[in-house]
Design an enzyme around this catalytic site. Structure first.
Site, PDB file in Angstrom:
ATOM      1  N   LEU A  56      -2.222  21.824  25.983  1.00 57.82           N
ATOM      2  CA  LEU A  56      -2.050  20.376  26.100  1.00 57.82           C
ATOM      3  C   LEU A  56      -3.309  19.633  25.682  1.00 57.82           C
ATOM      4  O   LEU A  56      -4.408  19.997  26.085  1.00 57.82           O
ATOM      5  CB  LEU A  56      -1.674  19.998  27.531  1.00 57.82           C
ATOM      6  CG  LEU A  56      -0.383  20.623  28.068  1.00 57.82           C
ATOM      7  CD1 LEU A  56      -0.106  20.128  29.483  1.00 57.82           C
ATOM      8  CD2 LEU A  56       0.783  20.340  27.144  1.00 57.82           C
ATOM      9  N   GLY A  96      -1.467  29.832  31.698  1.00 59.10           N
ATOM     10  CA  GLY A  96      -2.624  29.559  32.539  1.00 59.10           C
ATOM     11  C   GLY A  96      -3.139  28.166  32.255  1.00 59.10           C
ATOM     12  O   GLY A  96      -2.963  27.646  31.143  1.00 59.10           O
ATOM     13  N   GLY A  97      -3.732  27.522  33.236  1.00 63.88           N
ATOM     14  CA  GLY A  97      -4.283  26.189  33.045  1.00 63.88           C
ATOM     15  C   GLY A  97      -3.259  25.256  32.449  1.00 63.88           C
ATOM     16  O   GLY A  97      -2.195  25.026  33.024  1.00 63.88           O
ATOM     17  N   ASP A  98      -3.564  24.718  31.270  1.00 64.58           N
ATOM     18  CA  ASP A  98      -2.620  23.828  30.585  1.00 64.58           C
ATOM     19  C   ASP A  98      -2.071  24.499  29.330  1.00 64.58           C
ATOM     20  O   ASP A  98      -1.787  23.856  28.336  1.00 64.58           O
ATOM     21  CB  ASP A  98      -3.275  22.481  30.260  1.00 64.58           C
ATOM     22  CG  ASP A  98      -4.470  22.594  29.330  1.00 64.58           C
ATOM     23  OD1 ASP A  98      -4.947  23.726  29.088  1.00 64.58           O
ATOM     24  OD2 ASP A  98      -4.931  21.551  28.833  1.00 64.58           O
ATOM     25  N   GLU A  99      -1.895  25.826  29.404  1.00 62.61           N
ATOM     26  CA  GLU A  99      -1.387  26.619  28.288  1.00 62.61           C
ATOM     27  C   GLU A  99      -0.011  27.182  28.614  1.00 62.61           C
ATOM     28  O   GLU A  99       0.237  27.642  29.734  1.00 62.61           O
ATOM     29  CB  GLU A  99      -2.333  27.783  27.980  1.00 62.61           C
ATOM     30  CG  GLU A  99      -3.714  27.337  27.563  1.00 62.61           C
ATOM     31  CD  GLU A  99      -4.686  28.493  27.425  1.00 62.61           C
ATOM     32  OE1 GLU A  99      -5.628  28.353  26.642  1.00 62.61           O
ATOM     33  OE2 GLU A  99      -4.500  29.534  28.104  1.00 62.61           O
TER      34      GLU A  99
END
Length: 186
Positions: A56, A96-99
């Site tokens: 993102l 993970g995270g914004d992935e």
């Protein structure tokens, strides 16, 4: 009493199994379940698979300015949008995270680019709960590979899609970059 305790234990076990295989925020499959689902899909199949890696753009500013609860809602909405943009049988996972990673079957390499563009455009649509000043996009990398072939691994194709995503991000973001056919071969 024993039957009730056994039922509680079974329910707890089911919740623990779900938590181990799904992302807590979005409810999407996590990395572990992604790997398992892909293995189930590729046993004996010979078609190509596209791995689409999305990161993102603009997400950090949402978390920083509006807080993590709003960021979590963005992640949930992105997950819903990605799922709505793919076909039954395609896999959408939070990496993970914004992935996020999407794995889908393709007949022609151009199909992967069309799917990736549809995913990118879905993320770019305005979020009703965000102020207009917060615009999100997605840097998207695509790699192709007949997963399950000798020498072609899910990790290798994900790495190739991830590298293509970094090219998309480094060239301005909010775009799709193809990593090439048979990416991920060792």
């Amino acid at each position: 009493g024993q039957a009730a305790q056994a039922l509680v234990a079974v329910r707890l076990q089911n919740r623990l199994e779900h938590a181990a295989m799904h992302d807590e925020t979005t409810g999407l499959p996590n990395r572990r379940l992604l790997e398992e689902k892909v293995q189930e899909l590729v046993v004996g199949e010979r078609h190509g698979r596209a791995v689409i890696f999305l990161d993102l753009d603009g997400f950090k500013s949402v978390n920083d300015a509006l807080g993590h609860p709003v960021g979590d809602e963005v992640l949930r909405e992105v997950g819903r949008r990605l799922q709505a943009a793919v076909r039954d049988g395609d896999i959408v996972a939070r990496y993970g995270g914004d992935e996020f990673v999407v794995v889908c079957s393709v007949t022609y390499p151009a199909d992967a680019g069309e799917i990736a563009e549809r995913l990118r455009a879905g993320v770019e649509e305005p979020f009703a709960f965000l102020p207009d000043s917060f615009r999100l996009g997605a840097s998207v990398g695509v790699a192709l590979g007949p997963l399950g072939d000798e020498g072609s691994t899910l990790d290798g194709v994900i790495r190739a899609a991830d590298q293509a995503m970094y090219v998309a991000k480094s060239t301005g973001g909010n775009r799709v970059v193809a990593g090439g056919a048979a990416a991920g071969r060792r």
